[in-house]
Enzyme design. Structure first.
Site, PDB file in Angstrom:
ATOM      1  N   GLU A   1      83.299  18.219  32.168  1.00 38.54           N
ATOM      2  CA  GLU A   1      82.772  18.656  30.870  1.00 38.54           C
ATOM      3  C   GLU A   1      81.344  18.174  30.666  1.00 38.54           C
ATOM      4  OE1 GLU A   1      85.623  17.167  31.644  1.00 38.54           O
ATOM      5  OE2 GLU A   1      87.109  17.414  30.048  1.00 38.54           O
TER       6      GLU A   1
ATOM      7  N   CYS B   1      82.661  13.337  34.584  1.00 38.94           N
ATOM      8  CA  CYS B   1      83.644  14.392  34.307  1.00 38.94           C
ATOM      9  C   CYS B   1      82.999  15.775  34.338  1.00 38.94           C
ATOM     10  CB  CYS B   1      84.273  14.164  32.943  1.00 38.94           C
ATOM     11  SG  CYS B   1      85.155  12.610  32.776  1.00 38.94           S
TER      12      CYS B   1
ATOM     13  N   CYS C   1      88.314  13.525  28.150  1.00 40.58           N
ATOM     14  CA  CYS C   1      88.385  12.101  27.814  1.00 40.58           C
ATOM     15  C   CYS C   1      87.540  11.841  26.561  1.00 40.58           C
ATOM     16  CB  CYS C   1      87.889  11.259  28.990  1.00 40.58           C
ATOM     17  SG  CYS C   1      86.107  11.343  29.256  1.00 40.58           S
TER      18      CYS C   1
ATOM     19  N   GLU D   1      83.626  12.008  41.554  1.00 40.48           N
ATOM     20  CA  GLU D   1      84.094  10.632  41.575  1.00 40.48           C
ATOM     21  C   GLU D   1      83.190   9.762  42.444  1.00 40.48           C
ATOM     22  OE1 GLU D   1      88.795  11.720  40.899  1.00 40.48           O
ATOM     23  OE2 GLU D   1      88.186  10.908  42.824  1.00 40.48           O
TER      24      GLU D   1
END
Length: 136
Positions: A55, A53, A86, A44
């Site tokens: 992934e 993210c 997402c 983040e």
């Protein structure tokens, strides 16, 4: 490599997540078509749009190592909620999967393992090889 090993690697990657804003630590592990394991965790940022993210972290590590396709992806989170990828991650997965049937495993902190495929997560993914037709 079996699914249990991949899920363990994803859970271990979640331990490295930098999630001071959401507190939601996610890890991902991709099995490259070269047989190697690639991991990533969410990172983040105070400027939240710059967050990455797990992934995408795993898949970008795979591409950076010279592999262009994955055969299995596992995503794990420390929180109870299931860490479904997402939309951005789903599109990146579609770019580097073997085909729409490539399996995706998702496990939340409750230990429940859910299964899908890249095609199931993102039917009609955008592709420069032929974008899906517009629908009215």
């Amino acid at each position: 490599m079996d699914e249990k090993t991949l899920l363990k690697a994803a859970a271990e990657a979640a331990e490295n997540a930098y999630a001071p804003y959401s507190g939601y630590q996610v890890g991902a592990a991709a099995l490259g078509e070269d047989g190697r394991l690639y991991t990533g965790c969410n990172v983040e940022n105070a400027s939240y749009g710059l967050t990455n993210c797990a992934e995408r972290g795993a898949l970008f590590a795979m591409v950076g190592a010279g592999c262009r396709r994955f055969t299995l992806l596992a995503v794990c989170a420390k929180g109870a909620a299931a860490p479904w990828p997402c939309g951005a991650c789903r599109q990146v997965m579609a770019e580097f999967c073997q085909n729409g049937d490539t399996p995706v495993l998702v496990r939340g902190g409750d230990g429940v393992i859910m299964r899908s495929t890249v095609g199931g997560l993102l039917p009609e993914a955008f592709s420069l090889k032929g974008a899906p037709p517009c629908r009215s």
